[in-house]
Design a protein around this motif. Structure first.
Motif, PDB file in Angstrom:
ATOM      1  N   ILE A  15     -11.255   3.075 -33.468  1.00 11.35           N
ATOM      2  CA  ILE A  15     -11.360   4.464 -33.010  1.00 11.35           C
ATOM      3  C   ILE A  15     -10.173   5.272 -33.518  1.00 11.35           C
ATOM      4  CG2 ILE A  15     -11.364   5.952 -30.974  1.00 11.35           C
ATOM      5  CD1 ILE A  15     -12.652   3.633 -29.442  1.00 11.35           C
ATOM      6  N   ARG A  16      -8.976   4.732 -33.333  1.00 11.67           N
ATOM      7  CA  ARG A  16      -7.729   5.358 -33.762  1.00 11.67           C
ATOM      8  C   ARG A  16      -6.628   4.312 -33.680  1.00 11.67           C
ATOM      9  NH1 ARG A  16      -4.650   7.422 -29.045  1.00 11.67           N
ATOM     10  NH2 ARG A  16      -5.851   6.939 -27.186  1.00 11.67           N
ATOM     11  N   THR A  17      -5.417   4.689 -33.984  1.00 12.28           N
ATOM     12  CA  THR A  17      -4.300   3.761 -33.842  1.00 12.28           C
ATOM     13  C   THR A  17      -3.302   4.346 -32.851  1.00 12.28           C
ATOM     14  OG1 THR A  17      -3.121   4.719 -35.708  1.00 12.28           O
ATOM     15  CG2 THR A  17      -4.516   2.817 -36.166  1.00 12.28           C
ATOM     16  N   VAL A  18      -2.575   3.455 -32.180  1.00 11.56           N
ATOM     17  CA  VAL A  18      -1.538   3.855 -31.231  1.00 11.56           C
ATOM     18  C   VAL A  18      -0.304   3.001 -31.480  1.00 11.56           C
ATOM     19  CG1 VAL A  18      -3.067   4.683 -29.396  1.00 11.56           C
ATOM     20  CG2 VAL A  18      -2.451   2.281 -29.480  1.00 11.56           C
ATOM     21  N   GLY A  37       7.231  -0.547 -30.850  1.00  9.92           N
ATOM     22  CA  GLY A  37       7.319   0.102 -32.153  1.00  9.92           C
ATOM     23  C   GLY A  37       6.201  -0.257 -33.119  1.00  9.92           C
ATOM     24  N   LYS A  38       5.393  -1.260 -32.792  1.00 12.22           N
ATOM     25  CA  LYS A  38       4.293  -1.682 -33.661  1.00 12.22           C
ATOM     26  C   LYS A  38       3.051  -0.826 -33.401  1.00 12.22           C
ATOM     27  CE  LYS A  38       1.628  -5.688 -35.117  1.00 12.22           C
ATOM     28  NZ  LYS A  38       1.386  -7.117 -34.953  1.00 12.22           N
ATOM     29  N   THR A  39       2.271  -0.587 -34.445  1.00 11.51           N
ATOM     30  CA  THR A  39       1.037   0.188 -34.355  1.00 11.51           C
ATOM     31  C   THR A  39      -0.149  -0.761 -34.182  1.00 11.51           C
ATOM     32  OG1 THR A  39       1.988   1.903 -35.747  1.00 11.51           O
ATOM     33  CG2 THR A  39      -0.400   1.889 -35.540  1.00 11.51           C
ATOM     34  N   TYR A  40      -1.063  -0.399 -33.286  1.00 16.72           N
ATOM     35  CA  TYR A  40      -2.228  -1.226 -32.974  1.00 16.72           C
ATOM     36  C   TYR A  40      -3.518  -0.432 -33.159  1.00 16.72           C
ATOM     37  CZ  TYR A  40       1.159  -4.370 -30.896  1.00 16.72           C
ATOM     38  OH  TYR A  40       2.228  -5.225 -30.711  1.00 16.72           O
ATOM     39  N   ASP A  41      -4.592  -1.140 -33.534  1.00 16.60           N
ATOM     40  CA  ASP A  41      -5.919  -0.546 -33.686  1.00 16.60           C
ATOM     41  C   ASP A  41      -6.614  -0.483 -32.332  1.00 16.60           C
ATOM     42  OD1 ASP A  41      -5.587  -0.374 -36.422  1.00 16.60           O
ATOM     43  OD2 ASP A  41      -6.612  -2.272 -36.820  1.00 16.60           O
ATOM     44  N   VAL A  42      -7.106   0.698 -31.970  1.00 16.27           N
ATOM     45  CA  VAL A  42      -7.816   0.896 -30.707  1.00 16.27           C
ATOM     46  C   VAL A  42      -9.301   0.615 -30.933  1.00 16.27           C
ATOM     47  CG1 VAL A  42      -8.444   2.567 -28.922  1.00 16.27           C
ATOM     48  CG2 VAL A  42      -6.162   2.629 -29.956  1.00 16.27           C
ATOM     49  N   LYS A  43      -9.854  -0.272 -30.110  1.00 14.91           N
ATOM     50  CA  LYS A  43     -11.272  -0.618 -30.210  1.00 14.91           C
ATOM     51  C   LYS A  43     -12.113   0.022 -29.110  1.00 14.91           C
ATOM     52  CE  LYS A  43     -10.842  -3.190 -33.810  1.00 14.91           C
ATOM     53  NZ  LYS A  43     -11.543  -2.907 -35.054  1.00 14.91           N
ATOM     54  N   ASN A  44     -11.496   0.304 -27.952  1.00 14.56           N
ATOM     55  CA  ASN A  44     -12.198   0.952 -26.851  1.00 14.56           C
ATOM     56  C   ASN A  44     -11.154   1.563 -25.924  1.00 14.56           C
ATOM     57  OD1 ASN A  44     -14.472   1.786 -25.450  1.00 14.56           O
ATOM     58  ND2 ASN A  44     -14.550  -0.047 -24.183  1.00 14.56           N
ATOM     59  N   GLU A  45     -11.598   2.497 -25.079  1.00  9.84           N
ATOM     60  CA  GLU A  45     -10.661   3.196 -24.218  1.00  9.84           C
ATOM     61  C   GLU A  45     -11.362   3.667 -22.952  1.00  9.84           C
ATOM     62  OE1 GLU A  45      -7.381   6.743 -24.869  1.00  9.84           O
ATOM     63  OE2 GLU A  45      -8.824   6.289 -26.450  1.00  9.84           O
ATOM     64  N   THR A  46     -10.670   3.586 -21.812  1.00  9.50           N
ATOM     65  CA  THR A  46     -11.155   4.138 -20.554  1.00  9.50           C
ATOM     66  C   THR A  46     -10.092   5.100 -20.047  1.00  9.50           C
ATOM     67  OG1 THR A  46     -10.152   2.432 -19.154  1.00  9.50           O
ATOM     68  CG2 THR A  46     -12.370   1.975 -20.015  1.00  9.50           C
ATOM     69  N   GLU A  47     -10.274   5.650 -18.855  1.00  6.83           N
ATOM     70  CA  GLU A  47      -9.284   6.573 -18.299  1.00  6.83           C
ATOM     71  C   GLU A  47      -7.931   5.907 -18.091  1.00  6.83           C
ATOM     72  OE1 GLU A  47     -10.361   8.877 -14.894  1.00  6.83           O
ATOM     73  OE2 GLU A  47     -12.402   9.157 -15.632  1.00  6.83           O
ATOM     74  N   GLU A  48      -7.930   4.642 -17.683  1.00  4.91           N
ATOM     75  CA  GLU A  48      -6.695   3.946 -17.331  1.00  4.91           C
ATOM     76  C   GLU A  48      -6.231   2.936 -18.381  1.00  4.91           C
ATOM     77  OE1 GLU A  48      -4.880   1.727 -13.378  1.00  4.91           O
ATOM     78  OE2 GLU A  48      -7.027   2.045 -13.540  1.00  4.91           O
ATOM     79  N   PHE A  49      -7.172   2.362 -19.119  1.00  4.41           N
ATOM     80  CA  PHE A  49      -6.849   1.271 -20.037  1.00  4.41           C
ATOM     81  C   PHE A  49      -7.163   1.619 -21.488  1.00  4.41           C
ATOM     82  CE2 PHE A  49      -7.744  -0.787 -15.987  1.00  4.41           C
ATOM     83  CZ  PHE A  49      -6.622  -1.577 -15.832  1.00  4.41           C
ATOM     84  N   ILE A  50      -6.473   0.915 -22.376  1.00  4.64           N
ATOM     85  CA  ILE A  50      -6.740   1.026 -23.805  1.00  4.64           C
ATOM     86  C   ILE A  50      -6.910  -0.400 -24.312  1.00  4.64           C
ATOM     87  CG2 ILE A  50      -4.332   1.024 -24.529  1.00  4.64           C
ATOM     88  CD1 ILE A  50      -5.138   3.335 -26.428  1.00  4.64           C
ATOM     89  N   PHE A  51      -7.907  -0.631 -25.132  1.00  8.73           N
ATOM     90  CA  PHE A  51      -8.215  -1.960 -25.637  1.00  8.73           C
ATOM     91  C   PHE A  51      -7.847  -2.018 -27.115  1.00  8.73           C
ATOM     92  CE2 PHE A  51     -10.727  -1.176 -21.945  1.00  8.73           C
ATOM     93  CZ  PHE A  51     -10.692  -2.377 -21.250  1.00  8.73           C
TER      94      PHE A  51
END
Length: 68
Positions: A15-18, A37-51
């Motif tokens: 979806i995006r990176t964080v 400091g490391k960048t991670y790939d976002v696969k899914n997201e809710t109001e409280e959590f990021i996967f």
């Protein structure tokens, strides 16, 4: 038949990176799977959590407060 969508997240389009901004957790140990400091790939997201695909190479769910 029910689809278990979390089993498809590792092959799902990013979806995006964080970027992880800290690993200081009050209750849980996250410093062994996230690196500050490391960048991670976002696969899914809710109001409280990021996967994200974490340091283990698997998708894990984390509070959004760990990321920018």
């Amino acid at each position: 038949m029910r689809t278990v969508i979390h089993k498809e997240w590792d092959t799902k389009e990013t979806i995006r990176t964080v970027t992880c901004n800290h690993t200081k957790a009050a209750k849980f140990l996250v410093s062994n799977v996230l690196t500050e400091g490391k960048t991670y790939d976002v696969k899914n997201e809710t109001e409280e959590f990021i996967f994200v695909v974490d340091n283990t190479g698997k998708v894990g769910g984390y509070y959004k407060t760990y990321f920018e």
